[in-house]
Design a protein around this motif. Structure first.
Motif, PDB file in Angstrom:
ATOM      1  N   ARG A   1      55.329  54.805 -51.685  1.00  0.00           N
ATOM      2  CA  ARG A   1      55.930  55.510 -50.559  1.00  0.00           C
ATOM      3  C   ARG A   1      55.674  57.007 -50.596  1.00  0.00           C
ATOM      4  NH1 ARG A   1      56.554  51.838 -46.760  1.00  0.00           N
ATOM      5  NH2 ARG A   1      57.541  49.934 -47.574  1.00  0.00           N
ATOM      6  N   SER A   2      55.051  57.488 -51.661  1.00  0.00           N
ATOM      7  CA  SER A   2      54.758  58.919 -51.768  1.00  0.00           C
ATOM      8  C   SER A   2      53.625  59.111 -52.761  1.00  0.00           C
ATOM      9  CB  SER A   2      55.992  59.695 -52.230  1.00  0.00           C
ATOM     10  OG  SER A   2      56.332  59.339 -53.563  1.00  0.00           O
TER      11      SER A   2
ATOM     12  N   ASP B   1      54.151  49.327 -41.533  1.00  0.00           N
ATOM     13  CA  ASP B   1      54.109  50.790 -41.627  1.00  0.00           C
ATOM     14  C   ASP B   1      54.439  51.394 -40.271  1.00  0.00           C
ATOM     15  OD1 ASP B   1      53.477  51.585 -44.270  1.00  0.00           O
ATOM     16  OD2 ASP B   1      51.497  50.718 -44.041  1.00  0.00           O
TER      17      ASP B   1
END
Length: 255
Positions: free
Chosen positions: A167-168, A255
């Protein structure tokens, strides 16, 4: 399905083709440092007290491992960051998910792009290895290249799965620190795992990079009768398993 995979690959190739020199050089720094520090520095001392299990000296012994290491790092890292960029920053990844193609085709297209990245960088390391040893056929024979492609496929496939999961970018760093960096040193790149104690040997042989390093070293220096054919099977099974997981991830990606 093959045509759909190549279409996805073509989309990435349009970006890769203008950065060929950058990609080829990006994974060359670390192997060069290891070659100078371990192969020429430490190796000059080790050669006085021991004979390596493959190659004429320790420098030759670690060169196939450096090829495996560079292909792993770029196949994984380049693929992961490419997908993360599309998902988290440019927001173009959603368009790919809307394509009327099989999820496995999406995975294979992205994986093949990672294979190309890995081959670009490992090709630079192979050139360095040839310059150091003068053994052209050792590093360009079919078995060596087959193992190299399989290694790129395994870690590019892993990179696709990680790219779909994180997620990052900070999460990518965690995967790199706890998976890729330890594997770089424990994947038989600098040592012969046959000489390890049984407990450590069990850990080392769980790593796919170990089979690549062993196989590349045998393909480069040993006769065909001593080639570890199981290394091809292990890498192929790993690539197939990752393809199944990657196709599942694509089919359920939101997404």
């Amino acid at each position: 399905m093959l045509g759909d995979s190549l279409t996805v690959l073509w989309g990435d190739w349009l970006d890769l083709r203008i950065r060929i020199a950058q990609i080829a050089a990006s994974g060359l720094v670390s192997p060069l440092i290891y070659i100078l520090a371990f192969g020429l520095g430490l190796g000059s001392s080790l050669d006085k007290v021991a004979q390596p299990s493959a190659g004429e000296n320790y420098l030759q012994f670690i060169l196939p491992g450096m090829v495996a290491l560079s292909s792993m790092a770029i196949s994984f890292g380049g693929t992961t960051f490419s997908i993360c960029g599309e998902r988290l920053f440019t927001k173009t990844f959603e368009e790919m998910l809307l394509l009327p193609v099989h999820p496995l085709s999406l995975f294979l297209g992205k994986m093949l792009a990672g294979v190309i990245r890995g081959l670009m960088t490992s090709g630079s390391v192979i050139l360095v290895a040839i310059l150091f040893t003068g053994k052209i056929w050792s590093f360009l024979n079919p078995l060596f290249l087959l193992l190299l492609v399989l290694n790129c496929a395994v870690f590019a496939g892993l990179g696709v799965i990680v790219g779909l999961s994180v997620r990052s970018l900070e999460s990518v760093g965690l995967y790199n620190n706890f998976l890729i960096v330890p594997m770089s040193f424990l994947g038989a790149t600098f040592f012969d795992p046959a000489a390890l104690p049984m407990a450590l040997k069990g850990i080392v042989y769980l790593l796919p990079l170990t089979y690549t390093s062993i196989g590349l070293r045998a393909a480069a220096y040993l006769p065909l009768s001593q080639f570890p054919w199981y290394s091809i099977g292990v890498l192929l099974l790993a690539a197939i398993a990752l393809s199944a997981i990657g196709a599942y991830k694509f089919s359920h990606q939101q997404d």
